[in-house]
Design a protein around this motif. Structure first.
Motif, PDB file in Angstrom:
ATOM      1  N   MET A 192       0.842  -1.190   0.000  1.00  0.00           N
ATOM      2  CA  MET A 192       0.000   0.000   0.000  1.00  0.00           C
ATOM      3  C   MET A 192       0.881   1.245   0.000  1.00  0.00           C
ATOM      4  O   MET A 192       1.838   1.340   0.775  1.00  0.00           O
ATOM      5  N   SER A 193       0.568   2.211  -0.848  1.00  0.00           N
ATOM      6  CA  SER A 193       1.392   3.404  -0.966  1.00  0.00           C
ATOM      7  C   SER A 193       1.144   4.363   0.185  1.00  0.00           C
ATOM      8  O   SER A 193       0.049   4.408   0.760  1.00  0.00           O
ATOM      9  N   GLU A 194       2.191   5.147   0.524  1.00  0.00           N
ATOM     10  CA  GLU A 194       2.037   6.155   1.568  1.00  0.00           C
ATOM     11  C   GLU A 194       1.067   7.247   1.135  1.00  0.00           C
ATOM     12  O   GLU A 194       0.397   7.857   1.970  1.00  0.00           O
ATOM     13  N   GLY A 195       1.003   7.489  -0.175  1.00  0.00           N
ATOM     14  CA  GLY A 195       0.083   8.502  -0.669  1.00  0.00           C
ATOM     15  C   GLY A 195      -1.360   8.157  -0.372  1.00  0.00           C
ATOM     16  O   GLY A 195      -2.163   9.029  -0.005  1.00  0.00           O
ATOM     17  N   LEU A 255      -2.425   6.288   2.119  1.00  0.00           N
ATOM     18  CA  LEU A 255      -2.622   6.468   3.555  1.00  0.00           C
ATOM     19  C   LEU A 255      -2.823   7.944   3.897  1.00  0.00           C
ATOM     20  O   LEU A 255      -3.669   8.292   4.735  1.00  0.00           O
ATOM     21  N   ALA A 256      -2.042   8.793   3.244  1.00  0.00           N
ATOM     22  CA  ALA A 256      -2.172  10.232   3.495  1.00  0.00           C
ATOM     23  C   ALA A 256      -3.533  10.745   3.042  1.00  0.00           C
ATOM     24  O   ALA A 256      -4.143  11.595   3.703  1.00  0.00           O
ATOM     25  N   ILE A 257      -4.023  10.227   1.931  1.00  0.00           N
ATOM     26  CA  ILE A 257      -5.346  10.641   1.447  1.00  0.00           C
ATOM     27  C   ILE A 257      -6.427  10.210   2.423  1.00  0.00           C
ATOM     28  O   ILE A 257      -7.351  10.975   2.735  1.00  0.00           O
ATOM     29  N   ALA A 258      -6.324   8.966   2.920  1.00  0.00           N
ATOM     30  CA  ALA A 258      -7.317   8.476   3.883  1.00  0.00           C
ATOM     31  C   ALA A 258      -7.281   9.296   5.169  1.00  0.00           C
ATOM     32  O   ALA A 258      -8.327   9.636   5.736  1.00  0.00           O
ATOM     33  N   LEU A 259      -6.082   9.630   5.632  1.00  0.00           N
ATOM     34  CA  LEU A 259      -5.953  10.428   6.844  1.00  0.00           C
ATOM     35  C   LEU A 259      -6.547  11.819   6.637  1.00  0.00           C
ATOM     36  O   LEU A 259      -7.284  12.330   7.483  1.00  0.00           O
ATOM     37  N   GLY A 260      -6.221  12.424   5.502  1.00  0.00           N
ATOM     38  CA  GLY A 260      -6.757  13.752   5.205  1.00  0.00           C
ATOM     39  C   GLY A 260      -8.264  13.748   5.070  1.00  0.00           C
ATOM     40  O   GLY A 260      -8.944  14.662   5.538  1.00  0.00           O
ATOM     41  N   ILE A 280      -6.745  -1.218   7.159  1.00  0.00           N
ATOM     42  CA  ILE A 280      -5.749  -0.209   7.540  1.00  0.00           C
ATOM     43  C   ILE A 280      -6.232   1.185   7.158  1.00  0.00           C
ATOM     44  O   ILE A 280      -6.160   2.137   7.957  1.00  0.00           O
ATOM     45  N   LEU A 281      -6.747   1.324   5.948  1.00  0.00           N
ATOM     46  CA  LEU A 281      -7.243   2.627   5.503  1.00  0.00           C
ATOM     47  C   LEU A 281      -8.427   3.078   6.357  1.00  0.00           C
ATOM     48  O   LEU A 281      -8.579   4.267   6.652  1.00  0.00           O
ATOM     49  N   PHE A 282      -9.264   2.133   6.731  1.00  0.00           N
ATOM     50  CA  PHE A 282     -10.413   2.458   7.572  1.00  0.00           C
ATOM     51  C   PHE A 282      -9.948   3.003   8.924  1.00  0.00           C
ATOM     52  O   PHE A 282     -10.482   4.005   9.431  1.00  0.00           O
TER      53      PHE A 282
END
Length: 283
Positions: free
Chosen positions: A1-4, A6-11, A163-165
């Motif tokens: 899974m890309s860090e990008g 994860l950053a989108i999900a966090l944002g 993880i994204l959730f």
């Protein structure tokens, strides 16, 4: 899974806390947080804010999980009924505010069987509030949630989606928790200097709840009129609130994870230093 990703999900989770549909519910939550008994210390106030925020975040994310994973195929048919829930929630919050303005107290929950410590709101009630927050916010936030999280469940793997959730939930909880801790610290600081303000706080929170609840109900009615095709583009109340909401959302977006995390760390350090200073005996 890309860090990008994860950053989108966090944002997306961070911005979900101040979405246009549920924007007024954040100050309503903060009002509920400060109503009631005075915490015995800043450490108690901070702990309470974090525990109740965890409950609210849990309720919020559970609704999104159920809706996104189980009800996504029928989302379009369900979505048109969501504004009616928003109206009901707004009326309920306004009613709680009116109750406080009459000088009444909201029920609390004891943390211990003995001793004076009480919790302003129960953890279970905050889960319910978080769930209500989520239902009211679905119209505005379900699209990015489906695009970021649910699509990963279907395209990648259950593990990646989970993880994204969790990252999405962490983003939402981080913003709400930072605001809650800051308000809790401000409250104990003010009450430490001005004891008389303790009688004013419930009524001030009542005013904010009435205003927040009234706007939430009005927003639900505005959504219904929009779905019916009525001309609502120039509504001054929605327009003013949208301007404020966009300003807050843009600020959160600019701060990002680092800025919000630093803000939360700062208020926690201030609380810790204050507690340590008070416990250190004079020499």
């Amino acid at each position: 899974m890309s860090e990008g990703l994860l950053a989108i999900a966090l944002g997306a989770g961070m911005l979900a806390s101040v979405n246009p549909c549920g924007f007024a519910l954040l100050p309503a939550y903060l009002s509920l947080l400060v109503v009631g008994d005075q915490p015995s210390s800043r450490a108690v106030a901070v702990g309470r804010a974090l525990i109740l925020t965890a409950g609210m975040t849990l309720g919020f994310t559970l609704v999104f999980g159920v809706f996104g994973l189980a009800l996504a195929p029928v989302a379009s048919s369900i979505q048109r009924y969501l504004p009616w829930f928003t109206i009901g929630l707004g009326i309920l919050l306004a009613g709680l505010g009116a109750w406080l303005l009459l000088g009444r107290a909201l029920p609390g929950l004891r943390l211990h069987r003995r001793g004076p410590a009480t919790m302003t709101r129960s953890w279970r009630s905050m889960i319910a509030f978080g769930a209500s927050y989520a239902v009211a916010s679905l119209s505005c936030t379900i699209a990015p949630f489906l695009a970021v999280v649910v699509s990963s469940f279907r395209a990648d793997s259950i593990w990646s989606g989970a993880i994204l959730f969790l990252v999405y939930a962490a983003g939402m909880g981080l913003v709400v928790g930072t605001a809650a801790v800051a308000v809790a610290l401000a409250r104990t600081s003010l009450l430490g200097r001005l004891r008389r303000i303790g009688a004013v706080l419930p009524r001030a929170a009542g005013v904010l709840l009435v205003a927040s609840g009234g706007y939430v109900a009005y927003y639900g009615w505005w959504e219904i009129r929009t779905l019916r095709g009525d001309s609502t583009a120039n509504d001054p109340i929605i327009g003013t609130a949208s301007t404020i909401q966009h300003a807050v959302a843009n600020t959160i977006d600019r701060l990002g994870l680092a800025g919000i995390a630093v803000a939360l760390a700062f208020v926690l350090i201030v609380a810790g230093l204050t507690v340590t200073h008070r416990r250190t005996p004079p020499r």
